[in-house]
Design an enzyme around this catalytic site. Structure first.
Site, PDB file in Angstrom:
ATOM      1  CG  HIS A 131      45.435   1.518  -0.541  1.00 40.16           C
ATOM      2  ND1 HIS A 131      44.274   0.831  -0.305  1.00 40.16           N
ATOM      3  CD2 HIS A 131      45.083   2.811  -0.741  1.00 40.16           C
ATOM      4  CE1 HIS A 131      43.256   1.673  -0.353  1.00 40.16           C
ATOM      5  NE2 HIS A 131      43.716   2.883  -0.621  1.00 40.16           N
TER       6      HIS A 131
ATOM      7  CB  CYS B  69      43.989   3.725   2.530  1.00 44.74           C
ATOM      8  SG  CYS B  69      42.380   4.350   2.077  1.00 44.74           S
TER       9      CYS B  69
ATOM     10  CG  ASN C  23      40.366   3.052  -1.983  1.00 45.44           C
ATOM     11  OD1 ASN C  23      40.488   2.339  -0.993  1.00 45.44           O
ATOM     12  ND2 ASN C  23      40.916   4.248  -2.070  1.00 45.44           N
TER      13      ASN C  23
HETATM   14  O1  UT7 Z   1      42.632   5.510  -0.572  1.00 48.31           O
HETATM   15  C1  UT7 Z   1      43.007   6.842  -0.382  1.00 48.31           C
HETATM   16  C2  UT7 Z   1      43.884   7.257  -1.423  1.00 48.31           C
HETATM   17  N1  UT7 Z   1      43.167   7.946  -2.468  1.00 48.31           N
HETATM   18  C3  UT7 Z   1      43.702   7.993  -3.664  1.00 48.31           C
HETATM   19  O2  UT7 Z   1      44.722   7.385  -3.890  1.00 48.31           O
HETATM   20  C4  UT7 Z   1      43.078   8.838  -4.738  1.00 48.31           C
HETATM   21  C5  UT7 Z   1      44.149   9.547  -5.511  1.00 48.31           C
HETATM   22  N2  UT7 Z   1      43.639  10.337  -6.606  1.00 48.31           N
HETATM   23  C6  UT7 Z   1      43.163   9.757  -7.750  1.00 48.31           C
HETATM   24  O3  UT7 Z   1      43.139   8.541  -7.858  1.00 48.31           O
HETATM   25  C7  UT7 Z   1      42.745  10.657  -8.874  1.00 48.31           C
HETATM   26  O4  UT7 Z   1      43.140  11.964  -8.604  1.00 48.31           O
HETATM   27  C8  UT7 Z   1      41.202  10.632  -9.152  1.00 48.31           C
HETATM   28  C9  UT7 Z   1      40.820   9.302  -9.756  1.00 48.31           C
HETATM   29  C10 UT7 Z   1      40.460  10.870  -7.845  1.00 48.31           C
HETATM   30  C11 UT7 Z   1      40.838  11.724 -10.133  1.00 48.31           C
HETATM   31  O5  UT7 Z   1      41.580  11.566 -11.337  1.00 48.31           O
HETATM   32  P1  UT7 Z   1      42.286  12.827 -12.030  1.00 48.31           P
HETATM   33  O6  UT7 Z   1      42.886  12.338 -13.277  1.00 48.31           O
HETATM   34  O7  UT7 Z   1      43.191  13.448 -11.004  1.00 48.31           O
HETATM   35  O8  UT7 Z   1      41.050  13.746 -12.384  1.00 48.31           O
HETATM   36  P2  UT7 Z   1      40.774  15.262 -11.921  1.00 48.31           P
HETATM   37  O9  UT7 Z   1      40.382  15.310 -10.499  1.00 48.31           O
HETATM   38  O10 UT7 Z   1      41.887  16.116 -12.389  1.00 48.31           O
HETATM   39  O11 UT7 Z   1      39.517  15.592 -12.806  1.00 48.31           O
HETATM   40  C12 UT7 Z   1      39.608  15.700 -14.228  1.00 48.31           C
HETATM   41  C13 UT7 Z   1      38.249  16.068 -14.768  1.00 48.31           C
HETATM   42  C14 UT7 Z   1      37.619  17.246 -14.042  1.00 48.31           C
HETATM   43  O12 UT7 Z   1      36.909  18.002 -15.005  1.00 48.31           O
HETATM   44  P3  UT7 Z   1      37.531  19.363 -15.587  1.00 48.31           P
HETATM   45  O13 UT7 Z   1      37.776  20.232 -14.413  1.00 48.31           O
HETATM   46  O14 UT7 Z   1      38.794  18.942 -16.287  1.00 48.31           O
HETATM   47  O15 UT7 Z   1      36.466  19.844 -16.507  1.00 48.31           O
HETATM   48  C15 UT7 Z   1      36.628  16.607 -13.097  1.00 48.31           C
HETATM   49  O16 UT7 Z   1      35.529  17.437 -12.810  1.00 48.31           O
HETATM   50  O17 UT7 Z   1      37.358  14.977 -14.589  1.00 48.31           O
HETATM   51  C16 UT7 Z   1      36.187  15.423 -13.913  1.00 48.31           C
HETATM   52  N3  UT7 Z   1      35.704  14.326 -13.086  1.00 48.31           N
HETATM   53  C17 UT7 Z   1      34.880  13.366 -13.559  1.00 48.31           C
HETATM   54  N4  UT7 Z   1      34.306  13.195 -14.754  1.00 48.31           N
HETATM   55  C18 UT7 Z   1      33.526  12.104 -14.937  1.00 48.31           C
HETATM   56  C19 UT7 Z   1      36.011  14.038 -11.802  1.00 48.31           C
HETATM   57  N5  UT7 Z   1      35.392  12.906 -11.423  1.00 48.31           N
HETATM   58  C20 UT7 Z   1      34.678  12.479 -12.498  1.00 48.31           C
HETATM   59  C21 UT7 Z   1      33.851  11.367 -12.720  1.00 48.31           C
HETATM   60  N6  UT7 Z   1      33.301  11.227 -13.950  1.00 48.31           N
HETATM   61  N7  UT7 Z   1      33.611  10.434 -11.776  1.00 48.31           N
END
Ligand code: UT7
Length: 330
Positions: A255, A114, A285
């Site tokens: 990005h 990216c 993305n």
């Molecule tokens: O281009 C490369 C660069 N990449 C990035 O910049 C990505 C950077 N990271 C992010 O943007 C964020 O970390 C994400 C959008 C990927 C995730 O957001 P988050 O607020 O960090 O969520 P999390 O991973 O802490 O997940 C929170 C909860 C989890 O459930 P529990 O463990 O709290 O019960 C996940 O299992 O959300 C759950 N979860 C979802 N729920 C519904 C994860 N993905 C999903 C989903 N739908 N798609």
């Protein structure tokens, strides 16, 4: 007198027609429009059909960039294709060169995930600054839908496909004001599209590893933390090089990974919301393509005007990150 300054004189973009919104995606994996929009800002993404190739998308974006720069494919000296998802592992830049009929150009791929567009911009600039080339076509293109695990809700909701391109030309005034590039391979394991070999015995004692690439894996939390911390630092460094202060930036062009990252970086740098360019709601993305697509849209909408000062920054797998400060146009 030889012109050794750099100007970005044209832009273009191309997106697949097929669009997938959050609601429809939630029939595929356990997610919801509410979760995706509040956690990422993404509402829909474009997906390339099997008949659409990365080189076709890249060539379409390139044609627009070339014509908006007011040159022809025959004028191009160098083509750099920033991508992590080429049609051919040997590279796809030459396929784009052929489609454009850019017969004079040397063409190669550059992989920095990216961050690819920003790394490509700085690479292109070196050839112009040394007087070697005058007209460079830089493309950022990715079709990550080919490599996403469509059963993994943590990643499949994030990515989309697309291509963007710019033309860089030798210019009397140097419009690339500063840049900083960074890599940290010790954090490589946070975001991968890794080759997985399985051992095959060719002859007794001679084993080779034949396999394929595995779908994208990501530790979202760690990548998020990394982006919010490191991106403001490189923008600060690039601004220092450019001898500019943050309030002299007209546009923050990051990005397009997550709206929360855009907001947090802008907040840390004290850049007001109205200066932040964002189109990720529509495309998700698109990896190396996200900055040039957003740039092209903002230029075509008249949001970015000639000589506006732009702070662009990419970040992602590697881990890699980098910023470039430039002024739009000649
Ligand atoms: O281009 C490369 C660069 N990449 C990035 O910049 C990505 C950077 N990271 C992010 O943007 C964020 O970390 C994400 C959008 C990927 C995730 O957001 P988050 O607020 O960090 O969520 P999390 O991973 O802490 O997940 C929170 C909860 C989890 O459930 P529990 O463990 O709290 O019960 C996940 O299992 O959300 C759950 N979860 C979802 N729920 C519904 C994860 N993905 C999903 C989903 N739908 N798609």
């Amino acid at each position: 007198m030889q012109k050794l300054g750099i100007a970005i004189t044209g832009s273009g973009s191309a997106l697949p027609e097929t669009s997938l919104d959050n609601q429809t995606l939630s029939t595929l994996v356990e997610t919801s429009d509410e979760w995706i929009t509040t956690r990422t800002g993404i509402c829909q993404r474009r997906l390339a059909m099997p008949s659409e190739s990365l080189s076709n998308l890249g060539a379409k974006a390139s044609m627009q960039a070339i014509s908006s720069a007011g040159i022809t494919p025959a004028d191009i000296d160098l083509i750099i294709l920033a991508t992590s998802s080429p049609d051919d592992l040997f590279g796809s830049a030459c396929q784009i060169q052929a489609q454009l009929g850019a017969t004079k150009a040397v063409a190669f791929d550059l992989t920095a995930a990216c961050s690819g567009f920003v790394f490509g911009l700085v690479t292109a600039a070196q050839y112009i600054r040394t007087g070697v080339y005058q007209n460079v076509l830089l493309i950022g293109a990715d079709i990550l839908s080919r490599w996403v695990d469509w059963q993994d809700r943590r990643t499949c909701v994030l990515f989309g496909d697309g291509a963007g391109a710019v033309v860089l030309q030798a210019n009397e005034s140097d419009r690339l004001l500063g840049f900083t590039l960074k890599s940290d391979g010790t954090q490589n394991h946070y975001l991968n599209l890794a080759y997985q070999p399985s051992s095959q015995e060719l002859l007794p004692g001679v084993n080779i590893g034949q396999g394929t690439y595995q779908p994208i894996t990501m530790n979202g939390k760690e990548v998020y933390r990394f982006a919010v911390q490191r991106v403001p630092e490189v923008i600060d460094k690039a601004l220092f090089q450019a001898n500019l202060t943050v309030d002299q930036i007209d546009w923050l062009l990051l990005h397009q990974a997550n709206q929360r990252i855009l907001d947090a970086v802008a907040q840390r740098l004290n850049i007001p919301q109205h200066k932040v360019i964002s189109n990720l709601a529509n495309y998700g993305n698109t990896s190396a393509a996200s900055i040039p697509i957003a740039l092209d849209e903002a230029v075509r909408q008249g949001t970015i005007q000639p000589h506006d000062t732009i702070a662009a920054a990419g970040f992602g797998a590697g881990l890699t990150w980098g910023a470039a400060i430039f002024q739009w146009g000649r």
